[in-house]
Write a protein that holds these residues in place. Structure first.
Motif, PDB file in Angstrom:
ATOM      1  N   ARG A  43      81.321  15.955  61.031  1.00 25.35           N
ATOM      2  CA  ARG A  43      80.700  15.686  62.467  1.00 25.35           C
ATOM      3  C   ARG A  43      81.862  16.261  63.431  1.00 25.35           C
ATOM      4  O   ARG A  43      82.936  16.209  63.186  1.00 25.35           O
ATOM      5  N   ARG A  67      75.139  24.078  69.726  1.00 25.38           N
ATOM      6  CA  ARG A  67      74.225  23.700  68.914  1.00 25.38           C
ATOM      7  C   ARG A  67      73.944  24.521  67.967  1.00 25.38           C
ATOM      8  O   ARG A  67      73.609  24.275  66.801  1.00 25.38           O
ATOM      9  N   ALA A  70      76.641  24.215  65.121  1.00 24.97           N
ATOM     10  CA  ALA A  70      76.389  22.805  64.587  1.00 24.97           C
ATOM     11  C   ALA A  70      75.499  22.612  63.397  1.00 24.97           C
ATOM     12  O   ALA A  70      75.575  22.096  62.435  1.00 24.97           O
ATOM     13  N   VAL A  71      74.440  23.387  63.824  1.00 22.51           N
ATOM     14  CA  VAL A  71      73.178  23.573  62.906  1.00 22.51           C
ATOM     15  C   VAL A  71      73.688  24.423  61.639  1.00 22.51           C
ATOM     16  O   VAL A  71      73.434  23.916  60.618  1.00 22.51           O
ATOM     17  N   CYS A  75      77.167  20.202  60.921  1.00 22.85           N
ATOM     18  CA  CYS A  75      78.182  19.367  61.367  1.00 22.85           C
ATOM     19  C   CYS A  75      77.684  18.728  62.727  1.00 22.85           C
ATOM     20  O   CYS A  75      77.926  19.378  63.783  1.00 22.85           O
ATOM     21  N   PRO A  76      76.839  17.811  62.916  1.00 25.10           N
ATOM     22  CA  PRO A  76      76.248  17.243  64.076  1.00 25.10           C
ATOM     23  C   PRO A  76      77.233  16.867  65.286  1.00 25.10           C
ATOM     24  O   PRO A  76      78.361  16.386  64.884  1.00 25.10           O
ATOM     25  N   PHE A  78      78.377  14.333  67.670  1.00 23.01           N
ATOM     26  CA  PHE A  78      78.468  12.938  67.840  1.00 23.01           C
ATOM     27  C   PHE A  78      78.925  12.234  69.183  1.00 23.01           C
ATOM     28  O   PHE A  78      78.914  11.163  69.419  1.00 23.01           O
TER      29      PHE A  78
END
Length: 142
Positions: A43, A67, A70-71, A75-76, A78
């Motif tokens: 993350r 975003r 991250a997608v 790896c979101p 947080f």
């Protein structure tokens, strides 16, 4: 594992770079170590210090770029923070990852006979900066 390198406008990227590419760079500089050391990125967080001249459109494009990466890299995001600064844009996007015990590959651990690879051509980054600043084939004579 934690990797947290900051990027600063005018130092690590040009002030007129597209916001989504700045976001990609901010995330990718921190994804490099967990991947290189045999781990999986878990993350990220994102903290931005922005001058007043940065508007909603730049911020929306930055968020979309962050975003997308991250997608792409699973790896979101947080958490994070935003703040104002009288200085240049400063972005920190720490990456928190994990590596199974006993499997971390460290730079200092290379031994004779190990294969060490360089991706890309050495010097491309410097050449890119020279070209971006308007340099050309005769840049050394200027």
């Amino acid at each position: 594992m934690l990797k947290t390198d900051a990027i600063i406008g005018g130092v690590h990227f040009f002030d007129d770079d597209a916001a989504h590419t700045v976001a990609s760079k901010a995330l990718r500089v921190n994804l490099s170590r967990p991947g290189r050391q045999g781990g999986a990125s878990a993350r990220i967080s994102a903290s931005l210090a922005l001058p007043k001249k940065i508007g909603d459109e730049w911020l929306a494009n930055f968020a979309q770029g962050l975003r997308s990466d991250a997608v792409l890299f699973a790896c979101p995001l947080f958490g994070g923070d935003t703040d104002r600064t009288p200085g240049p844009i400063t972005i920190r996007s720490p990456c928190f990852g994990s590596v199974p015990e006993g499997t971390m590959v460290r730079r200092a651990g290379a031994k004779p006979g190990d294969r060490v690879f360089v991706s890309g051509t050495i010097g491309d980054a410097a050449l890119g900066v020279i070209l971006r600043k308007g340099g050309g084939p005769d840049w050394k004579t200027r």
